[in-house]
Scaffold this motif. Structure first.
Motif, PDB file in Angstrom:
ATOM      1  N   GLY A   1     -32.531  76.972  22.467  1.00 35.66           N
ATOM      2  CA  GLY A   1     -31.967  77.561  21.257  1.00 35.66           C
ATOM      3  C   GLY A   1     -32.937  77.638  20.094  1.00 35.66           C
ATOM      4  N   ALA A   2     -34.193  77.231  20.346  1.00 36.07           N
ATOM      5  CA  ALA A   2     -35.208  77.323  19.286  1.00 36.07           C
ATOM      6  C   ALA A   2     -35.669  78.766  19.143  1.00 36.07           C
ATOM      7  CB  ALA A   2     -36.394  76.425  19.601  1.00 36.07           C
ATOM      8  N   SER A   3     -35.978  79.149  17.934  1.00 33.03           N
ATOM      9  CA  SER A   3     -36.457  80.505  17.677  1.00 33.03           C
ATOM     10  C   SER A   3     -37.866  80.688  18.214  1.00 33.03           C
ATOM     11  CB  SER A   3     -36.461  80.774  16.177  1.00 33.03           C
ATOM     12  OG  SER A   3     -37.501  80.032  15.540  1.00 33.03           O
ATOM     13  N   ALA A   4     -38.305  81.930  18.236  1.00 29.91           N
ATOM     14  CA  ALA A   4     -39.720  82.197  18.460  1.00 29.91           C
ATOM     15  C   ALA A   4     -40.499  81.606  17.281  1.00 29.91           C
ATOM     16  CB  ALA A   4     -39.957  83.701  18.548  1.00 29.91           C
ATOM     17  N   PRO A   5     -41.759  81.233  17.464  1.00 28.87           N
ATOM     18  CA  PRO A   5     -42.551  80.707  16.345  1.00 28.87           C
ATOM     19  C   PRO A   5     -42.531  81.668  15.163  1.00 28.87           C
ATOM     20  CG  PRO A   5     -43.719  80.381  18.407  1.00 28.87           C
ATOM     21  CD  PRO A   5     -42.528  81.235  18.733  1.00 28.87           C
ATOM     22  N   LEU A   6     -42.296  81.141  13.980  1.00 30.18           N
ATOM     23  CA  LEU A   6     -42.157  81.965  12.776  1.00 30.18           C
ATOM     24  C   LEU A   6     -43.538  82.297  12.216  1.00 30.18           C
ATOM     25  CD1 LEU A   6     -39.182  79.992  11.210  1.00 30.18           C
ATOM     26  CD2 LEU A   6     -39.086  82.212  12.348  1.00 30.18           C
ATOM     27  N   ARG A   7     -43.866  83.588  12.211  1.00 29.63           N
ATOM     28  CA  ARG A   7     -45.191  84.021  11.778  1.00 29.63           C
ATOM     29  C   ARG A   7     -45.140  85.014  10.618  1.00 29.63           C
ATOM     30  NH1 ARG A   7     -47.970  81.556  15.502  1.00 29.63           N
ATOM     31  NH2 ARG A   7     -47.270  81.489  17.673  1.00 29.63           N
ATOM     32  N   TYR A   8     -43.946  85.348  10.175  1.00 33.93           N
ATOM     33  CA  TYR A   8     -43.795  86.286   9.069  1.00 33.93           C
ATOM     34  C   TYR A   8     -43.493  85.484   7.816  1.00 33.93           C
ATOM     35  CZ  TYR A   8     -42.467  90.624   6.690  1.00 33.93           C
ATOM     36  OH  TYR A   8     -42.396  91.696   5.843  1.00 33.93           O
ATOM     37  N   GLY A   9     -44.392  85.578   6.832  1.00 32.26           N
ATOM     38  CA  GLY A   9     -44.337  84.705   5.665  1.00 32.26           C
ATOM     39  C   GLY A   9     -43.011  84.715   4.933  1.00 32.26           C
TER      40      GLY A   9
ATOM     41  N   GLY B   1     -32.740  81.137  22.360  1.00 31.13           N
ATOM     42  CA  GLY B   1     -33.657  81.608  21.343  1.00 31.13           C
ATOM     43  C   GLY B   1     -34.645  82.596  21.914  1.00 31.13           C
ATOM     44  N   GLY B   2     -35.353  83.308  21.025  1.00 31.10           N
ATOM     45  CA  GLY B   2     -36.398  84.224  21.449  1.00 31.10           C
ATOM     46  C   GLY B   2     -36.295  85.588  20.808  1.00 31.10           C
ATOM     47  N   LEU B   3     -35.076  86.163  20.780  1.00 34.92           N
ATOM     48  CA  LEU B   3     -34.905  87.532  20.298  1.00 34.92           C
ATOM     49  C   LEU B   3     -34.422  87.621  18.854  1.00 34.92           C
ATOM     50  CD1 LEU B   3     -33.141  89.184  23.393  1.00 34.92           C
ATOM     51  CD2 LEU B   3     -35.589  89.097  22.869  1.00 34.92           C
ATOM     52  N   GLU B   4     -34.150  86.497  18.225  1.00 37.86           N
ATOM     53  CA  GLU B   4     -33.478  86.493  16.919  1.00 37.86           C
ATOM     54  C   GLU B   4     -34.220  87.257  15.820  1.00 37.86           C
ATOM     55  OE1 GLU B   4     -36.317  83.767  17.790  1.00 37.86           O
ATOM     56  OE2 GLU B   4     -34.292  83.542  18.638  1.00 37.86           O
ATOM     57  N   CYS B   5     -35.547  87.284  15.857  1.00 39.59           N
ATOM     58  CA  CYS B   5     -36.295  88.010  14.831  1.00 39.59           C
ATOM     59  C   CYS B   5     -36.121  89.528  14.955  1.00 39.59           C
ATOM     60  CB  CYS B   5     -37.778  87.671  14.901  1.00 39.59           C
ATOM     61  SG  CYS B   5     -38.179  86.021  14.267  1.00 39.59           S
ATOM     62  N   LEU B   6     -35.612  89.961  16.089  1.00 39.63           N
ATOM     63  CA  LEU B   6     -35.376  91.390  16.325  1.00 39.63           C
ATOM     64  C   LEU B   6     -33.928  91.762  16.069  1.00 39.63           C
ATOM     65  CD1 LEU B   6     -37.505  91.781  19.583  1.00 39.63           C
ATOM     66  CD2 LEU B   6     -38.221  92.074  17.204  1.00 39.63           C
ATOM     67  N   SER B   7     -33.222  90.917  15.336  1.00 39.36           N
ATOM     68  CA  SER B   7     -31.826  91.192  14.976  1.00 39.36           C
ATOM     69  C   SER B   7     -31.742  92.382  14.035  1.00 39.36           C
ATOM     70  CB  SER B   7     -31.209  89.966  14.284  1.00 39.36           C
ATOM     71  OG  SER B   7     -31.108  88.878  15.156  1.00 39.36           O
TER      72      SER B   7
ATOM     73  N   ALA C   1     -32.208  79.385  16.443  1.00 38.98           N
ATOM     74  CA  ALA C   1     -32.158  80.842  16.533  1.00 38.98           C
ATOM     75  C   ALA C   1     -31.044  81.430  15.678  1.00 38.98           C
ATOM     76  CB  ALA C   1     -31.991  81.266  17.992  1.00 38.98           C
ATOM     77  N   ALA C   2     -29.910  80.762  15.622  1.00 42.68           N
ATOM     78  CA  ALA C   2     -28.782  81.284  14.836  1.00 42.68           C
ATOM     79  C   ALA C   2     -29.126  81.355  13.355  1.00 42.68           C
ATOM     80  CB  ALA C   2     -27.541  80.421  15.061  1.00 42.68           C
ATOM     81  N   ASP C   3     -29.849  80.350  12.855  1.00 37.40           N
ATOM     82  CA  ASP C   3     -30.241  80.355  11.444  1.00 37.40           C
ATOM     83  C   ASP C   3     -31.222  81.487  11.160  1.00 37.40           C
ATOM     84  OD1 ASP C   3     -28.688  78.111  11.224  1.00 37.40           O
ATOM     85  OD2 ASP C   3     -30.355  76.696  11.081  1.00 37.40           O
ATOM     86  N   VAL C   4     -32.144  81.708  12.088  1.00 37.83           N
ATOM     87  CA  VAL C   4     -33.127  82.772  11.909  1.00 37.83           C
ATOM     88  C   VAL C   4     -32.445  84.133  11.933  1.00 37.83           C
ATOM     89  CG1 VAL C   4     -35.193  83.862  12.863  1.00 37.83           C
ATOM     90  CG2 VAL C   4     -34.972  81.362  12.885  1.00 37.83           C
ATOM     91  N   ARG C   5     -31.511  84.306  12.870  1.00 37.03           N
ATOM     92  CA  ARG C   5     -30.797  85.594  12.934  1.00 37.03           C
ATOM     93  C   ARG C   5     -30.069  85.874  11.618  1.00 37.03           C
ATOM     94  NH1 ARG C   5     -28.303  89.679  15.678  1.00 37.03           N
ATOM     95  NH2 ARG C   5     -26.082  89.993  15.273  1.00 37.03           N
TER      96      ARG C   5
END
Length: 347
Positions: free
Chosen positions: A180-188, A100-106, A204-208
């Protein structure tokens, strides 16, 4: 070496005139080519994914060095990517391997090496928060070294590497979460669709998956068949207004839109950040502006993207950008700044 290459073939805006292109498929070739051209006094334009460039119709009078080194190596809690690696493929590789970590930048187009240059960010995550180090080629000395994040002067969509060419990014290393945890979710918007509270994590896979869905709905995932994606992504950065100017800007907004209007604002180190897309729409520019016949239009999905409808020139993109920027300035007194790097032209 390839002669008379149309740079429109190498950029996501699909504009740009001819140039001589040196294809560098390895770090060794990249370093040797840049050193040789610098020693000979030849102008150099570095180009990898071409997702953040607006190049003049006259092309480039020099040599375009194509950054094609694309190796990716996973560690126990990190990923090392060469500069030419496709960024979304880097993200996909880490997520598929259980990190996890980079998934929000997918879904962000471009290369890995470009990400620290403008401190790429999306959905509440910025490169600056994850970067461990960057390998740089110093064009003055010809030496390569690893640089720490503290040296890079990160800010909102910028770093000391942007708008300068004395250093070449060769590789980047990012920290990952091996759980495998995502970065903390801060975007509403993203947290809501994932059923998460602010600051919580999800796989992370779900966030991506959700990030790619949201980006696709805004025309922000490259698709050859969709002209809404023939863009440089968000063309303008969200403006940051200083504390002393904010009352004046808010008063201008109230004059045009009424006192009851709710203005989206976000805290920023230098003042208050406003939404460029919100300002563009409230200045009277709708999705698809100006009309269906225009070669360059605002995206039909997202007003912050300036798009090539198939036949646009760089001059068409510049004209549209100037119109939008002038409209926002005239109505609200806010000057929008372009996010893409311009080559051979100015707005």
């Amino acid at each position: 070496m390839r002669e008379s290459v149309r740079l429109s073939e190498l950029t996501t805006l699909r504009v740009g005139g001819p140039a001589l292109v040196a294809e560098c498929g390895s770090t060794e070739a990249l370093v040797a080519t840049v050193r040789a051209l610098d020693a000979a006094g030849v102008r150099v334009l570095l180009l990898a994914g071409g997702s953040n460039l607006l190049i003049d119709d006259a092309g480039f009078d020099g040599v375009v060095v194509r950054v094609g080194n694309a190796g990716v190596e996973l560690g126990a809690d990190s990923v090392l990517a060469e500069a030419g690696a496709n960024w979304d493929e880097v993200v996909a590789t880490t997520v598929a391997a259980g990190f996890g970590g980079l998934e929000c930048l997918s879904g962000i187009p471009g290369s890995a090496g470009a990400t620290p240059v403008q401190n790429v960010g999306a959905y509440g995550v910025e490169v600056a928060a994850l970067l461990r180090r960057v390998r740089l080629l110093d064009r003055e000395t010809g030496a390569a070294r690893w640089a720490e994040p503290a040296e890079l002067g990160f800010g909102y969509r910028t770093s000391v590497l942007k708008h300068r060419d004395d250093a070449v990014v060769l590789a980047v290393e990012f920290a990952l979460d091996p759980t495998g945890a995502s970065a903390p979710l801060r975007y509403g918007e993203l947290a809501k669709v994932l059923g998460a509270g602010e600051g919580e994590t999800r796989p992370a896979a779900d966030v991506r998956t959700e990030v790619l869905r949201l980006r696709s709905g805004k025309g922000m995932v490259l698709d050859t068949a969709d002209h809404d994606t023939w863009s440089a992504g968000s063309f303008f950065t969200n403006p940051v207004v200083s504390a002393d100017r904010l009352p004046q800007v808010l008063a201008a907004i109230a004059t045009h839109l009424g006192d009851a209007v709710k203005v989206p604002t976000y805290p920023a180190p230098e003042g208050t950040k406003l939404s460029a897309g919100w300002l563009i729409e409230r200045a009277g520019f709708a999705k698809g502006f100006p009309d269906e016949q225009a070669a360059a239009r605002l995206s039909t999905k997202h007003t912050l993207a300036l798009t090539n409808r198939g036949t646009a020139s760089a001059a068409d993109i510049v004209a549209l950008a100037r119109t939008v920027r002038a409209g926002v300035l005239d109505r609200f007194g806010v000057t929008l700044e372009p996010e893409p790097v311009t080559v051979g032209l100015t707005l």
